[in-house]
Motif scaffolding. Sequence first.
Motif, PDB file in Angstrom:
ATOM      1  N   SER A 212       0.838  -1.204   0.000  1.00 58.37           N
ATOM      2  CA  SER A 212       0.000   0.000   0.000  1.00 58.37           C
ATOM      3  C   SER A 212       0.872   1.253   0.000  1.00 58.37           C
ATOM      4  CB  SER A 212      -0.942   0.005   1.200  1.00 58.37           C
ATOM      5  OG  SER A 212      -0.213   0.001   2.399  1.00 58.37           O
ATOM      6  N   GLY A 213       0.383   2.267  -0.682  1.00 51.20           N
ATOM      7  CA  GLY A 213       1.096   3.538  -0.755  1.00 51.20           C
ATOM      8  C   GLY A 213       2.048   3.583  -1.937  1.00 51.20           C
ATOM      9  N   GLU A 260       0.975   0.599  11.487  1.00 47.54           N
ATOM     10  CA  GLU A 260      -0.348  -0.021  11.664  1.00 47.54           C
ATOM     11  C   GLU A 260      -1.338   0.225  10.519  1.00 47.54           C
ATOM     12  OE1 GLU A 260      -1.964   1.398  15.330  1.00 47.54           O
ATOM     13  OE2 GLU A 260      -2.191   3.445  14.600  1.00 47.54           O
ATOM     14  N   THR A 261      -1.043   1.163   9.634  1.00 41.19           N
ATOM     15  CA  THR A 261      -2.000   1.386   8.539  1.00 41.19           C
ATOM     16  C   THR A 261      -1.526   0.766   7.217  1.00 41.19           C
ATOM     17  OG1 THR A 261      -0.942   3.472   7.991  1.00 41.19           O
ATOM     18  CG2 THR A 261      -2.803   3.582   9.496  1.00 41.19           C
ATOM     19  N   LYS A 262      -0.405   0.065   7.233  1.00 44.44           N
ATOM     20  CA  LYS A 262       0.161  -0.441   5.976  1.00 44.44           C
ATOM     21  C   LYS A 262      -0.029  -1.945   5.820  1.00 44.44           C
ATOM     22  CE  LYS A 262       1.601   3.544   4.674  1.00 44.44           C
ATOM     23  NZ  LYS A 262       0.961   4.224   3.548  1.00 44.44           N
ATOM     24  N   TYR A 263      -0.111  -2.368   4.584  1.00 46.11           N
ATOM     25  CA  TYR A 263      -0.303  -3.790   4.310  1.00 46.11           C
ATOM     26  C   TYR A 263       0.213  -4.115   2.908  1.00 46.11           C
ATOM     27  CZ  TYR A 263      -4.321  -1.828   1.883  1.00 46.11           C
ATOM     28  OH  TYR A 263      -5.116  -1.082   1.064  1.00 46.11           O
ATOM     29  N   LEU A 306      -5.573  -8.530   2.642  1.00 45.97           N
ATOM     30  CA  LEU A 306      -4.643  -7.495   3.124  1.00 45.97           C
ATOM     31  C   LEU A 306      -3.707  -8.122   4.152  1.00 45.97           C
ATOM     32  CD1 LEU A 306      -7.249  -4.628   3.614  1.00 45.97           C
ATOM     33  CD2 LEU A 306      -6.065  -5.310   1.537  1.00 45.97           C
ATOM     34  N   ILE A 309      -1.934  -6.332   8.193  1.00 44.20           N
ATOM     35  CA  ILE A 309      -2.639  -5.232   8.879  1.00 44.20           C
ATOM     36  C   ILE A 309      -3.588  -5.715   9.977  1.00 44.20           C
ATOM     37  CG2 ILE A 309      -4.579  -5.030   7.239  1.00 44.20           C
ATOM     38  CD1 ILE A 309      -4.226  -1.925   7.644  1.00 44.20           C
TER      39      ILE A 309
ATOM     40  N   LEU B  22      -3.644   8.997   0.394  1.00 44.40           N
ATOM     41  CA  LEU B  22      -2.415   8.993   1.191  1.00 44.40           C
ATOM     42  C   LEU B  22      -2.225  10.285   1.986  1.00 44.40           C
ATOM     43  CD1 LEU B  22       0.517   7.739   1.677  1.00 44.40           C
ATOM     44  CD2 LEU B  22       1.197   8.971  -0.356  1.00 44.40           C
ATOM     45  N   TYR B  23      -2.605  11.406   1.357  1.00 43.43           N
ATOM     46  CA  TYR B  23      -2.287  12.699   1.952  1.00 43.43           C
ATOM     47  C   TYR B  23      -3.264  13.144   3.038  1.00 43.43           C
ATOM     48  CZ  TYR B  23       0.619  12.429  -2.106  1.00 43.43           C
ATOM     49  OH  TYR B  23       1.524  11.978  -3.031  1.00 43.43           O
ATOM     50  N   LYS B  29      -7.729   9.216  11.015  1.00 41.53           N
ATOM     51  CA  LYS B  29      -7.182   8.440  12.125  1.00 41.53           C
ATOM     52  C   LYS B  29      -7.003   9.326  13.367  1.00 41.53           C
ATOM     53  CE  LYS B  29      -3.323   5.580  13.288  1.00 41.53           C
ATOM     54  NZ  LYS B  29      -1.927   5.371  13.045  1.00 41.53           N
ATOM     55  N   SER B  55      -5.468   2.844  -0.934  1.00 43.17           N
ATOM     56  CA  SER B  55      -5.000   1.851   0.034  1.00 43.17           C
ATOM     57  C   SER B  55      -4.684   2.492   1.390  1.00 43.17           C
ATOM     58  CB  SER B  55      -3.767   1.143  -0.511  1.00 43.17           C
ATOM     59  OG  SER B  55      -2.753   2.079  -0.797  1.00 43.17           O
ATOM     60  N   SER B  56      -4.255   3.755   1.382  1.00 42.89           N
ATOM     61  CA  SER B  56      -3.958   4.420   2.650  1.00 42.89           C
ATOM     62  C   SER B  56      -5.246   4.639   3.442  1.00 42.89           C
ATOM     63  CB  SER B  56      -3.290   5.770   2.409  1.00 42.89           C
ATOM     64  OG  SER B  56      -2.138   5.583   1.658  1.00 42.89           O
ATOM     65  N   ILE B  58      -7.948   2.772   3.255  1.00 42.23           N
ATOM     66  CA  ILE B  58      -8.329   1.451   3.760  1.00 42.23           C
ATOM     67  C   ILE B  58      -7.519   1.133   5.020  1.00 42.23           C
ATOM     68  CG2 ILE B  58      -8.206  -1.036   3.231  1.00 42.23           C
ATOM     69  CD1 ILE B  58     -10.398   0.351   1.655  1.00 42.23           C
ATOM     70  N   GLY B  59      -6.230   1.401   4.944  1.00 50.20           N
ATOM     71  CA  GLY B  59      -5.345   1.134   6.078  1.00 50.20           C
ATOM     72  C   GLY B  59      -5.772   1.903   7.320  1.00 50.20           C
ATOM     73  N   VAL B  60      -6.148   3.157   7.124  1.00 44.71           N
ATOM     74  CA  VAL B  60      -6.557   3.995   8.252  1.00 44.71           C
ATOM     75  C   VAL B  60      -7.864   3.485   8.864  1.00 44.71           C
ATOM     76  CG1 VAL B  60      -7.589   6.262   8.711  1.00 44.71           C
ATOM     77  CG2 VAL B  60      -5.313   6.104   7.718  1.00 44.71           C
TER      78      VAL B  60
END
Lengths: 408, 111
Positions: A212-213, A260-263, A306, A309, B22-23, B29, B55-56, B58-60
């Motif tokens: 991700s990212g 914690e927000t990455k996968y 995912l 995560i 992402l930004y 969060k 994806s960022s 989703i991660g949050v």
Amino acid sequence: MVPKKNYKDKHILVVDDSPVIRTLIQKCLIEEGYQYVDIAENGKDALQKCDQKSYDLILTDFDMPEMNGEELVTALRHRYGDNIIIIVLSAQASKQKIVEMMRKADDYIIKDDIEIIKADIFFVLQKCFENHETKKENERLLAELMERDKHMQIELETARALLGEFKELHRVTSKTFQLAFYNTMSNTIGGDFFTAQRLDNSHIGVLIGDISGHGIPAALLMLVFKNAALEAIQEGFKREKPTASTLKILNDRLNVLFPETKYATISYLILDEETNKICYTNEFQNPILYCHDNTIDELDNGKIKLIGIYNEEIMPPETFLFNEDCFLLKPGEKIFLFTDGIIEARNPETGEEFGLERLKHLLLQHASLPLSEAMKQTLKAFYTFTRQQVTDDITFLGISTLKGVTHE
Amino acid sequence: MEINRRETGDVVIFDIKGEIDLYNAPEIKEKIKDEINKGKVNIIINLDKVSYIDSSGIGVLISSLSNLKKVGGAMKLINVYASVRKVFELTKLTSFFEIYDSEADALAAFK
């Protein structure tokens, strides 16, 4: 309201052939608080004074003997460029004259009578000093930005080269399987990755995925991921259901290592060179495409998609069990793995997405061709569709068997 | 992206508008963390006006859900449509998140 900046310590030269006017203006400016105000009687005199001293602003008359205002402005610009502020005083207020003056000077003051000069001069000087300072500040910031951009490009190139090491397949050769890949990177660093690792004399592990990212954060995560993945591949191979076990090990490691927000989303396959058996766990966002018997199947046994995560607050440990499925890859059959960059790319004219169905159709259309040629023709159609305007990373992997060495 | 905060009883509702990427994803969060610090642990995220999530984002959402669960709270999502729903389905998030079609249903689920 922002208080006005004080420019009273700037060096000013007043140029006018009339002693009355130049002295009066000098007096007015000094009374206003300007500390350094000199006078010159014509253009020539002004240039000589500029040779002896550095001035921030020249306030000059237009019509003068010896060297007139226009000639002086031209000479000053030639010498100092826009590092000096020039204000023209003129009794000629025609539009044409104003336009001419403004082409070279920073501003002008109409010299109708002394009261008008007095009224305008402080305002115009303040405005010119402010504009000049803003312009210089913008130039400095732009230069700084360009320098930073240059450094950033160098850092991105370095990061890209580091990541490139993780995108190698040619170190692994097989007598049974043929592996082909295509990979291009976008301007920014994306999170695509793939690798093939020899596990023992007859097994090869193939891993493709996406973190991700993007940009530098993705590059940093990729390096963390690379170590974790290479260890998990070796460790998972020793266990039952090795592809599922590998992803379980990797999930647990990344859960600790990643922020914690990455996968990552990952597809992992093990190729058995003795039997032509391929086992897979597909926790990737895209299915594996299995091309056989004039049809194309989507293989997707993913459960959580995912990786790295979910912790036990969200998912109890006992549910962290991945699926593993196996099939035999026969001569003439192929499998393809691909990242989002392919199916999400768009036609720039219509905005239409390339899409999964178009990819499947093309792969089926070229199914009878050798693996590399089938991929080449598919990519040719892809780049025709996207008019080569692709902004994302593209990773495209193909696997087939080499005829005559298959053991069923 | 804009985030609007509302409260209904002990439930905090965040109406999000725009694209989550992402930004700006970390802002969501942080806002949820602030609520946890204030003792507000029941959160509804309204994605009605969200046109895109990367994806960022989703991660949050996942890490915020985890943070809330750690303190005995919960997060429910409402109005997950179109491309956002597609991302949720692809990433199997529909199995991990409580998703409701209306605010009333989500609020009722907290009782």
